[in-house]
Motif scaffolding. Structure first.
Motif, PDB file in Angstrom:
ATOM      1  N   UNK A 314       0.833  -1.208   0.000  1.00 56.63           N
ATOM      2  CA  UNK A 314       0.000   0.000   0.000  1.00 56.63           C
ATOM      3  C   UNK A 314       0.864   1.251   0.000  1.00 56.63           C
ATOM      4  N   UNK A 315       1.938   1.215   0.768  1.00 57.36           N
ATOM      5  CA  UNK A 315       2.822   2.372   0.838  1.00 57.36           C
ATOM      6  C   UNK A 315       3.461   2.657  -0.516  1.00 57.36           C
ATOM      7  N   UNK A 316       3.935   1.602  -1.181  1.00 58.08           N
ATOM      8  CA  UNK A 316       4.545   1.789  -2.487  1.00 58.08           C
ATOM      9  C   UNK A 316       3.571   2.345  -3.503  1.00 58.08           C
ATOM     10  N   UNK A 317       2.341   1.826  -3.506  1.00 57.61           N
ATOM     11  CA  UNK A 317       1.339   2.304  -4.461  1.00 57.61           C
ATOM     12  C   UNK A 317       0.951   3.743  -4.170  1.00 57.61           C
ATOM     13  N   UNK A 318       0.858   4.082  -2.888  1.00 59.29           N
ATOM     14  CA  UNK A 318       0.514   5.455  -2.500  1.00 59.29           C
ATOM     15  C   UNK A 318       1.574   6.437  -3.001  1.00 59.29           C
ATOM     16  N   UNK A 319       2.856   6.117  -2.774  1.00 58.48           N
ATOM     17  CA  UNK A 319       3.925   7.024  -3.191  1.00 58.48           C
ATOM     18  C   UNK A 319       3.910   7.242  -4.698  1.00 58.48           C
ATOM     19  N   UNK A 320       3.799   6.164  -5.441  1.00 56.47           N
ATOM     20  CA  UNK A 320       3.814   6.281  -6.896  1.00 56.47           C
ATOM     21  C   UNK A 320       2.621   7.080  -7.406  1.00 56.47           C
ATOM     22  N   UNK A 321       1.434   6.775  -6.864  1.00 57.32           N
ATOM     23  CA  UNK A 321       0.219   7.417  -7.362  1.00 57.32           C
ATOM     24  C   UNK A 321       0.156   8.896  -6.994  1.00 57.32           C
ATOM     25  N   UNK A 322       0.476   9.235  -5.753  1.00 56.40           N
ATOM     26  CA  UNK A 322       0.285  10.614  -5.309  1.00 56.40           C
ATOM     27  C   UNK A 322       1.330  11.567  -5.882  1.00 56.40           C
ATOM     28  N   UNK A 323       2.585  11.115  -5.995  1.00 57.71           N
ATOM     29  CA  UNK A 323       3.615  11.983  -6.580  1.00 57.71           C
ATOM     30  C   UNK A 323       3.307  12.234  -8.050  1.00 57.71           C
ATOM     31  N   UNK A 324       2.860  11.190  -8.745  1.00 55.10           N
ATOM     32  CA  UNK A 324       2.478  11.351 -10.154  1.00 55.10           C
ATOM     33  C   UNK A 324       1.267  12.250 -10.275  1.00 55.10           C
ATOM     34  N   UNK A 325       0.302  12.038  -9.398  1.00 61.18           N
ATOM     35  CA  UNK A 325      -0.951  12.800  -9.434  1.00 61.18           C
ATOM     36  C   UNK A 325      -0.693  14.291  -9.297  1.00 61.18           C
ATOM     37  N   UNK A 326       0.264  14.659  -8.467  1.00 62.10           N
ATOM     38  CA  UNK A 326       0.530  16.072  -8.228  1.00 62.10           C
ATOM     39  C   UNK A 326       1.531  16.659  -9.208  1.00 62.10           C
ATOM     40  N   UNK A 327       1.924  15.893 -10.214  1.00 64.72           N
ATOM     41  CA  UNK A 327       2.657  16.450 -11.339  1.00 64.72           C
ATOM     42  C   UNK A 327       4.151  16.633 -11.158  1.00 64.72           C
ATOM     43  N   UNK A 328       4.766  15.947 -10.188  1.00 63.99           N
ATOM     44  CA  UNK A 328       6.204  16.092 -10.010  1.00 63.99           C
ATOM     45  C   UNK A 328       6.965  15.239 -11.025  1.00 63.99           C
TER      46      UNK A 328
END
Length: 622
Positions: A314-328
């Protein structure tokens, strides 16, 4: 840049790394009592090594916020009872020479632990690529390396061809005292029988990240001095000269030694920078992007199934999804060996109740600062500021860099004016040049409208929803495109799968701030997506890339119930007018959307949102 979970945390450098690292460490240590999630044995005693380098022997390589992140990370671990001071070792700045990092790793983590223990290694600092010498890098011929306090690289990076692909890295003869992935692999191989948590918050690339905005962001890629792009520089070609896609050889993949139980989290792919940003939301201040999201994920937001526990997966998926989502401009990576570590619990009630989602106040202003060079007179600079704030009431000017959310750069070449917007992620928007200052101002005003509208929509997040949406797009084009880029005439096809039933809305915000409803159709009445039902939207060629071109964003919302108040907006192709300075129509849409999804500033009901930043161009070589 990295995180420091359980006994082995190498922490090298930068500010926000620590916050995330802290939570990771906590989470991992908590696994001592909560590893039972999939029948896994509980972790044993934990030891952690934190390595952080903020001030290097060569001052030109200094980073910001590293030591504060380390401090914050450890405080979280201590406060939650996961660790105590005697269970940790910390090496900062001058203490973090390569020799001392290796020695402490051997004495504290290897000889100081036993099979069944959990060790954490946390590193925060610079990372580079070096041309491989022993032939073990079969994908790209380059070793990844962490930069210790006394590391040094001289001369230029060298361009070589490997397996038909061109790449850049430092020649081995030009570097000293870097901690190579081969050397880390050999150290980890001596931890057989332990559970290893490895966090690296650093860049793993030797390439220069040219589109860096010094007002907002710094990266951890070591390179020759970066010269910032001028307002009058053309954009980099997106044609066939770019290196073709290839399998990532991120440092994590090189550490998967046989027989080890290891969970590896890194800040980016091997070809990407790891960024440092001045965040205006908690934890506020200068932080590494990776560690900031790591801290938030471990504090409860990565608990996707709402069972009170956060697994490594869950932690790995959260990091990948949220950083991508916010456009970094980075994609966090995670790898586990064996694969069943994905279900291991790293955090549960020991962290306390998950914090409420950050209160995203609907601020009516965006804070701008202006950088005008010597080619402009003081009167011209004031004219730029007065024009933009006069036509755009949501723009306010400030010199307080802690409040700034965007930068306007202005220059003049002969009789041609050049203006360009940079946003808080450090990304440059496309420059606008014209002999008429008013024309250039109108163009950058469109960028500001787009930034405002996109950020207001992106701020609507429901991090604790039970709804899940897998949504991606396929690009139909006459030639391959780099990820996130489209050109005129390309068509986009959306593929959606709702893991939980709901009603789907898709819309875009173009580079002038105009909102374009895409799905459902003009009646505004979406059909119910059933659980695990996959639908394809736009296969008839309905979604074609057209002007205006620039930085755009596609948004999607999956809601448990259909919205009657949003339906009227879907009867229009456009919400807003490119040729008018105001955003009256967009503001009405934003207000309706906010009322539909939130109550008293907090998410209301069950819904989940997604977004994709896109860059659109007139042609591939524009």
């Amino acid at each position: 840049m990295p995180i420091g979970p359980i006994e082995t945390a190498i922490m090298l450098a930068e500010g926000a790394i620590e916050a995330m690292a802290k939570r990771l460490f906590i989470a991992l240590v908590l696994a001592v009592t909560s590893w039972v999630a999939a029948g896994q044995p509980a972790f044993g005693a934990a030891r952690a090594l934190f390595v952080g380098v903020e001030e290097y022997a060569n001052p030109s390589h200094n980073l910001k916020g590293v030591k504060e992140d380390v401090k914050m990370f450890k405080e979280v671990l201590f406060r939650t009872g996961v660790l105590s001071e005697p269970e940790t070792r910390t090496l900062l700045d001058k203490e973090a020479t390569k020799a001392n990092v290796v020695k402490t790793f051997q004495e504290w983590l290897i000889r100081g632990s036993a099979p069944g223990d959990t060790v954490l290694f946390y590193f925060s600092g610079h990372g580079i690529q070096i041309w491989d010498t022993n032939g073990d890098e079969q994908q790209d011929g380059r070793d990844e390396a962490l930069m210790c306090w006394d590391s040094n690289a001289t001369g230029q990076q060298e361009v070589r061809e490997f397996l038909g692909r061109r790449g850049t890295a430092f020649p081995p003869a030009n570097v000293r005292n870097f901690l190579l992935d081969d050397e880390i692999h050999d150290l980890l191989a001596q931890l057989q029988g332990r559970n290893i948590l490895f966090f690296s918050d650093s860049c793993h690339s030797g390439s220069v990240y040219k589109r860096i905005n010094p007002y907002f962001v710094q990266n951890k890629t070591l390179s020759v001095p970066v010269s910032y792009k001028s307002v009058f520089d053309p954009r980099m070609s997106t044609g066939s000269g770019k290196e073709p896609p290839r399998e990532s050889t991120n440092i994590g993949g090189d550490l998967m030694a046989d027989g080890l139980r290891i969970a590896c989290f890194t800040a980016s792919e091997d070809s990407q920078p790891a960024q440092i940003v001045n965040f205006d939301k908690d934890p506020k201040g200068i932080h590494s992007v990776f560690t900031w999201y790591l801290a938030n994920g471990l504090s409860g937001r990565a608990d996707y199934d709402k069972d009170g526990k956060i697994t490594l997966g869950e932690l790995g998926r959260y990091l990948e999804a949220e950083v991508k989502r916010d456009g970094f401009a980075q994609i966090p990576q995670h790898e586990f060996r064996p694969k069943d570590l994905e279900t291991a619990v790293v955090s549960q009630d020991g962290l306390g109740p998950p914090p409420a989602p950050p209160t995203k106040t609907d601020s009516t202003k965006i804070a701008c600062t202006m950088k005008g060079d010597a080619t402009l007179s003081d009167d011209e600079k004031q004219r730029i500021k007065s024009s933009l704030s006069g036509n755009l009431p949501f723009v306010e000017w400030t010199d307080d860099l802690n409040r700034v959310t965007c930068l306007i750069e202005a220059s003049k070449q002969g009789n041609v004016y050049g203006l360009r917007l940079s946003d808080s992620t450090g990304a440059y928007w496309e420059p606008h040049q014209d002999a008429s200052l008013e024309t250039a101002l109108n163009a950058v005003a469109g960028d500001l409208k787009a930034l405002y509208v996109q950020e207001k929509i992106a701020s609507l997040q429901n991090l604790h929803t039970k709804m899940r949406l897998d949504l991606d797009y396929e690009l139909k084009s006459s030639s391959p495109r780099p990820p996130g880029e489209v050109v005129a005439g390309d068509t986009i096809v959306f593929r959606a799968r709702a893991q939980t039933p709901g009603y789907l809305y898709i819309f875009s915000v173009d580079t002038c701030g105009v909102i374009h409803p895409l799905y459902p159709g003009p009646d505004g009445n979406p059909s119910l997506l059933k659980a695990n039902e996959e639908v394809t939207i736009g296969s008839d060629g309905a979604f074609v890339v057209e002007p205006p071109f620039g930085r755009e964003t596609i948004f999607a919302i999956l809601a448990a119930t259909p919205s009657q108040s949003l339906a009227p907006y879907w009867r229009h192709n456009d919400i807003g007018d490119t040729n008018k300075p105001g955003i009256t129509q967009q503001s009405q849409f934003l207000g309706t959307l906010r009322r539909e999804l939130t109550q008293s500033g907090k998410p209301a009901g069950e819904w989940v949102s997604k977004r994709w930043p896109l860059k659109s161009f007139k042609s591939a070589t524009e």
